[in-house]
Design a protein around this motif. Structure first.
Motif, PDB file in Angstrom:
ATOM      1  N   GLU A 142     -13.542  -5.787  19.430  1.00  0.00           N
ATOM      2  CA  GLU A 142     -14.090  -5.713  20.789  1.00  0.00           C
ATOM      3  C   GLU A 142     -13.107  -6.317  21.782  1.00  0.00           C
ATOM      4  O   GLU A 142     -12.631  -7.434  21.607  1.00  0.00           O
ATOM      5  N   VAL A 143     -12.788  -5.553  22.808  1.00  0.00           N
ATOM      6  CA  VAL A 143     -11.890  -6.013  23.857  1.00  0.00           C
ATOM      7  C   VAL A 143     -12.717  -6.712  24.936  1.00  0.00           C
ATOM      8  O   VAL A 143     -13.707  -6.168  25.420  1.00  0.00           O
ATOM      9  N   ASN A 144     -12.311  -7.908  25.308  1.00  0.00           N
ATOM     10  CA  ASN A 144     -13.011  -8.662  26.351  1.00  0.00           C
ATOM     11  C   ASN A 144     -12.558  -8.148  27.711  1.00  0.00           C
ATOM     12  O   ASN A 144     -11.601  -8.646  28.292  1.00  0.00           O
ATOM     13  N   TYR A 145     -13.245  -7.126  28.209  1.00  0.00           N
ATOM     14  CA  TYR A 145     -12.826  -6.465  29.441  1.00  0.00           C
ATOM     15  C   TYR A 145     -13.437  -7.146  30.662  1.00  0.00           C
ATOM     16  O   TYR A 145     -14.643  -7.352  30.741  1.00  0.00           O
ATOM     17  N   ASP A 146     -12.579  -7.487  31.627  1.00  0.00           N
ATOM     18  CA  ASP A 146     -13.006  -8.081  32.885  1.00  0.00           C
ATOM     19  C   ASP A 146     -12.720  -7.084  34.005  1.00  0.00           C
ATOM     20  O   ASP A 146     -11.558  -6.791  34.293  1.00  0.00           O
ATOM     21  N   PRO A 147     -13.752  -6.526  34.665  1.00  0.00           N
ATOM     22  CA  PRO A 147     -13.514  -5.502  35.684  1.00  0.00           C
ATOM     23  C   PRO A 147     -12.983  -6.045  37.006  1.00  0.00           C
ATOM     24  O   PRO A 147     -12.535  -5.263  37.848  1.00  0.00           O
ATOM     25  N   ALA A 148     -13.040  -7.356  37.208  1.00  0.00           N
ATOM     26  CA  ALA A 148     -12.686  -7.933  38.505  1.00  0.00           C
ATOM     27  C   ALA A 148     -11.173  -7.999  38.683  1.00  0.00           C
ATOM     28  O   ALA A 148     -10.459  -8.565  37.858  1.00  0.00           O
ATOM     29  N   LEU A 149     -10.680  -7.424  39.780  1.00  0.00           N
ATOM     30  CA  LEU A 149      -9.269  -7.512  40.153  1.00  0.00           C
ATOM     31  C   LEU A 149      -9.109  -8.553  41.254  1.00  0.00           C
ATOM     32  O   LEU A 149      -9.854  -8.549  42.241  1.00  0.00           O
ATOM     33  N   LYS A 150      -8.144  -9.448  41.086  1.00  0.00           N
ATOM     34  CA  LYS A 150      -7.888 -10.477  42.077  1.00  0.00           C
ATOM     35  C   LYS A 150      -7.013  -9.920  43.196  1.00  0.00           C
ATOM     36  O   LYS A 150      -6.159  -9.074  42.964  1.00  0.00           O
ATOM     37  N   ASN A 151      -7.248 -10.429  44.392  1.00  0.00           N
ATOM     38  CA  ASN A 151      -6.435 -10.003  45.525  1.00  0.00           C
ATOM     39  C   ASN A 151      -4.967 -10.324  45.295  1.00  0.00           C
ATOM     40  O   ASN A 151      -4.618 -11.404  44.792  1.00  0.00           O
ATOM     41  N   ASN A 152      -4.103  -9.385  45.667  1.00  0.00           N
ATOM     42  CA  ASN A 152      -2.648  -9.553  45.631  1.00  0.00           C
ATOM     43  C   ASN A 152      -2.092  -9.755  44.227  1.00  0.00           C
ATOM     44  O   ASN A 152      -0.966 -10.226  44.071  1.00  0.00           O
ATOM     45  N   VAL A 153      -2.872  -9.429  43.209  1.00  0.00           N
ATOM     46  CA  VAL A 153      -2.393  -9.467  41.828  1.00  0.00           C
ATOM     47  C   VAL A 153      -2.218  -8.029  41.353  1.00  0.00           C
ATOM     48  O   VAL A 153      -3.173  -7.250  41.336  1.00  0.00           O
ATOM     49  N   ARG A 154      -1.020  -7.700  40.976  1.00  0.00           N
ATOM     50  CA  ARG A 154      -0.691  -6.320  40.639  1.00  0.00           C
ATOM     51  C   ARG A 154      -1.203  -5.923  39.255  1.00  0.00           C
ATOM     52  O   ARG A 154      -1.180  -6.732  38.323  1.00  0.00           O
ATOM     53  N   GLU A 155      -1.636  -4.702  39.166  1.00  0.00           N
ATOM     54  CA  GLU A 155      -2.077  -4.130  37.902  1.00  0.00           C
ATOM     55  C   GLU A 155      -1.020  -3.133  37.447  1.00  0.00           C
ATOM     56  O   GLU A 155      -0.805  -2.104  38.090  1.00  0.00           O
ATOM     57  N   LEU A 156      -0.317  -3.467  36.358  1.00  0.00           N
ATOM     58  CA  LEU A 156       0.739  -2.613  35.843  1.00  0.00           C
ATOM     59  C   LEU A 156       0.176  -1.627  34.818  1.00  0.00           C
ATOM     60  O   LEU A 156      -0.948  -1.788  34.342  1.00  0.00           O
ATOM     61  N   PHE A 157       0.964  -0.641  34.465  1.00  0.00           N
ATOM     62  CA  PHE A 157       0.535   0.388  33.518  1.00  0.00           C
ATOM     63  C   PHE A 157       1.238   0.227  32.176  1.00  0.00           C
ATOM     64  O   PHE A 157       1.563   1.214  31.508  1.00  0.00           O
ATOM     65  N   MET A 158       1.432  -1.014  31.763  1.00  0.00           N
ATOM     66  CA  MET A 158       2.154  -1.269  30.526  1.00  0.00           C
ATOM     67  C   MET A 158       1.270  -1.165  29.287  1.00  0.00           C
ATOM     68  O   MET A 158       1.763  -1.150  28.162  1.00  0.00           O
ATOM     69  N   ASP A 159      -0.053  -1.128  29.490  1.00  0.00           N
ATOM     70  CA  ASP A 159      -0.977  -0.963  28.374  1.00  0.00           C
ATOM     71  C   ASP A 159      -2.145  -0.113  28.852  1.00  0.00           C
ATOM     72  O   ASP A 159      -2.175   0.355  29.990  1.00  0.00           O
ATOM     73  N   ASP A 160      -3.130   0.073  27.976  1.00  0.00           N
ATOM     74  CA  ASP A 160      -4.288   0.908  28.294  1.00  0.00           C
ATOM     75  C   ASP A 160      -5.508   0.095  28.695  1.00  0.00           C
ATOM     76  O   ASP A 160      -6.623   0.633  28.723  1.00  0.00           O
ATOM     77  N   TYR A 161      -5.332  -1.179  29.022  1.00  0.00           N
ATOM     78  CA  TYR A 161      -6.459  -2.071  29.254  1.00  0.00           C
ATOM     79  C   TYR A 161      -7.412  -1.520  30.314  1.00  0.00           C
ATOM     80  O   TYR A 161      -8.630  -1.586  30.149  1.00  0.00           O
ATOM     81  N   ARG A 162      -6.887  -0.991  31.408  1.00  0.00           N
ATOM     82  CA  ARG A 162      -7.750  -0.500  32.489  1.00  0.00           C
ATOM     83  C   ARG A 162      -7.777   1.022  32.588  1.00  0.00           C
ATOM     84  O   ARG A 162      -8.290   1.569  33.566  1.00  0.00           O
TER      85      ARG A 162
END
Length: 660
Positions: free
Chosen positions: A187-207
């Motif tokens: 089970e992956v501990n998924y957190d849907p909340a994105l913090k302001n000014n924190v970049r989301e990269l595409f290096m994995d399939d997490y999101r």
């Protein structure tokens, strides 16, 4: 519509290929899956009808089934036929070993159908560093002519490193059973909340929940010219980065480098400074004596990587170093040192981590967490080819004081296995005529709430050449890995992030990277040291030498999602929430390429006013492009709501997105 499975690295992805009859074009839809088992559906087999990526014994075969003996509706499906005819030994088919995280609950599932007699047993095993099973659980199906699913759940025990599933029979159990669709997940501990000014990269399939006509690609570094080479007697012919480069830590100090020099089987930590990071000076420190003179830039005998800790209230411990000092036999292991200035070091009296070889340290300032990645050896080598040899692997430990170390999330375990040369790596090396893959070391870079690793992949070609023949010969170059929690690591693409140089060049043999990276608005860079020859070292006719240079990428640019432009592609996220007002992207589009974003509700329906048709196209090369719709760029009305993003990419690269 035809269902296929595409194996990428150690992860199995479900790939849906369907015909778009209106255009005659096939779109590739990739739905990320967390199944750890390679070839769990037994669709891939060797000429003897044995399943690939499984260890099998006599009496075991795959077959294309028909009618009720096939699990699933696809006529091309095939299952594993288990029929034990031996009267003297057990029969077992076992999956490849996969890295396991202590404390994580793993779930193994399998579909089984009994044809005659008693069916085989399904088992989940956990293994330790010494190749011993330290946790196991089995399940046996009730004989039945219909397909039924078996499920096993078990928490990985302390000190485990790997997990496998197996199907086996005992002596004189001659039942016939069919097996299919084996899966192993956690089970992956998924957190849907994105913090302001924190970049989301595409290096994995997490999101990511779906990708259509895009591929994840590694972007190789742009290399500088040679910046530092051996010029002093104590440097011999080799100076390279098993070390650290700090920029303005503390403020106003410019660039400072701790690098490694090697002379006559002795290592030195040397120090250099620079105003611009390009032109370097080797100051005379007056600390360590060499040939009766202290006028040199040596600050310690040995090796090591450095972190600067401005939060330590003890000024004499602001600089911290970890090193393996093999010559200190009574202190064999990974040792730590403290310094007020990064030059004069005090040795902590005993090792803090076991074993001893390559180590890298990092500091996550946001979490006040020190991270150590240490090379360890394990009895899981490709023993059929390399009997008696042990794989090198990267283990991770964390600490809040640099003395007391434990595995991430596991205070009772010293370290956990992070990245190894797994069977996929081994197969790649063997396809080039080599033996197997090891991980020689792995710096970890905390960045934007994630951890980026550069595993130094050692492609072992032989144990019979070079001055270090006993430890293997072959080239070393870094790939890229990523983790959200330092416990579970992902390597969806395995091309080198800093490729070796051309044949005969100074960086054509082995390549190592510094323990930290520098980040600006538009660039990320890592200093690297390389040698002219593979790990085996100098030959009777050729002398090995080493140099130091810098590798650079665009911001967030280690990996991108790429679309070639012939057919539009898309990337859909999982459900997310945000508190910002604008959505920004880092993208580089080809000539004629574009990027549009539509905002979906949690059920995947376009939200009025934020649909694809309302989004203004982003074009060209933009590091911080603001996404705008017909009504503007303000997303305040959607703050706190569960949404999804769907990026429509045509011709170009998408690197990251974030809210502000």
């Amino acid at each position: 519509m035809k269902l296929l499975r595409n194996i990428t690295g150690s992860k199995v992805c479900l790939v849906l290929l369907f015909a778009l009859f209106s255009s005659g074009v096939k779109a590739q839809v990739v739905i990320p899956n967390t199944n750890m088992i390679t070839n769990g559906d037994f669709m891939s087999r060797d000429p003897f009808q044995r399943p690939l990526c499984w260890a099998t014994g006599m009496g075991l075969q795959t077959a294309t089934l028909s009618g009720a003996e096939r699990h699933g509706a696809n006529k091309d499906d095939q299952s594993l036929k288990v029929s034990d005819t031996s009267t003297t030994s057990n029969l077992q088919v076992r999956s490849e070993k996969k890295i396991a995280d202590p404390g994580t609950v793993y779930k193994a599932t399998a579909w089984v159908k009994t044809k005659t007699g008693k069916p085989a047993t399904f088992r989940l095993d956990f293994w330790d560093q010494n190749n011993a099973v330290i946790g196991t659980k089995s399940a046996i199906a009730t004989p039945a002519e219909d397909w039924q699913q078996l499920t096993i759940e078990l928490k990985a025990p302390d000190k485990c490193t790997h997990v496998t599933v197996s199907i086996f029979t005992l002596v004189a159990e001659t039942g016939l059973s069919y097996w299919d669709d084996i899966a192993l997940t956690y089970e992956v501990n998924y957190d849907p909340a994105l913090k302001n000014n924190v970049r989301e990269l595409f290096m994995d399939d997490y999101r990511i929940t779906e990708m259509v006509d895009v591929q994840r690609v590694v972007k190789p570094a742009v290399k500088s010219k040679v910046l530092i080479h051996a010029t002093e007697p104590w440097e011999g012919t080799s100076n390279y980065i098993y070390g650290t480069v700090l920029k303005n830590e503390p403020a106003g100090t410019g660039y400072r480098m701790w690098y490694c020099a090697y002379l006559k089987e002795k290592y030195f930590v040397c120090y250099a400074t620079s105003v611009d990071g390009i032109t370097w000076v080797k100051p005379k420190l007056g600390i360590i004596e060499f040939n009766g003179n202290k006028q040199n830039n040596i600050c310690r005998v040995g090796g090591g990587t450095v972190v600067y800790d401005p939060d330590d209230k003890d000024a004499s411990r602001r600089y911290k170093m970890m090193s393996f000092d093999g010559e200190i036999k009574e202190n064999f292991g990974y040792n730590v040192y403290f310094s007020p200035d990064g030059l004069n070091w005090t040795h902590y009296p005993k090792p803090v981590l076991p074993y001893g070889d390559v180590s890298n340290v990092a500091y996550d300032r946001e979490k006040h967490l020190f991270i150590a990645t240490t090379k360890q050896r394990m009895l899981v080598s490709n023993t059929s080819v390399t009997p008696g040899k042990m794989d090198r692997m990267a283990f991770v430990s964390v600490s809040d004081d640099f003395i007391n170390w434990h595995a991430p999330g596991q205070p009772n375990t010293i370290a956990t296995l992070a990245v190894e040369g797994d069977p996929s790596d081994d197969r790649l090396v063997m396809s080039k005529g080599g033996i197997e893959a090891n991980v020689y070391g792995m710096p970890v870079y905390p960045y934007q709430g994630i951890y980026i690793g550069f595993p130094w992949m050692f492609d072992i070609t032989t144990y019979n050449s070079g001055v270090f023949a006993v430890t293997g010969d072959g080239k070393i170059q870094p790939q890229v890995a990523v983790s959200r929690d330092l416990r579970h690591w992902s390597r969806p693409v395995r091309d080198p992030v800093i490729p070796l140089g051309k044949a005969g060049s100074w960086d054509d043999g082995t390549l190592y990277t510094s323990s930290n990276m520098q980040v600006t608005d538009k660039e990320m860079s890592v200093y690297y040291g390389a040698m002219s020859l593979p790990h085996g070292g100098s030959s009777p006719t050729i002398t090995q030498y080493a140099r130091i240079a810098k590798a650079s990428w665009r911001r967030d640019g280690f990996v991108s999602l790429y679309n070639g432009g012939s057919d539009p592609g898309s990337i859909t996220t999982k459900t997310i929430t945000f508190t910002g007002k604008q959505l920004l992207v880092n993208t580089k589009l080809d000539l004629g390429g574009s990027l549009r974003v539509e905002v979906l509700d949690k059920d995947g329906k376009a939200i009025n006013g934020y649909g694809l048709a309302q989004c203004k196209a982003i074009v060209a090369d933009q590091y911080t492009a603001v996404v705008t719709w017909a009504k503007g760029a303000d997303l305040s009305a959607l703050q706190g709501k569960e949404i999804k993003l769907r990026f429509h990419l045509t011709g170009g690269n998408l690197y990251s997105y974030w809210f502000k």
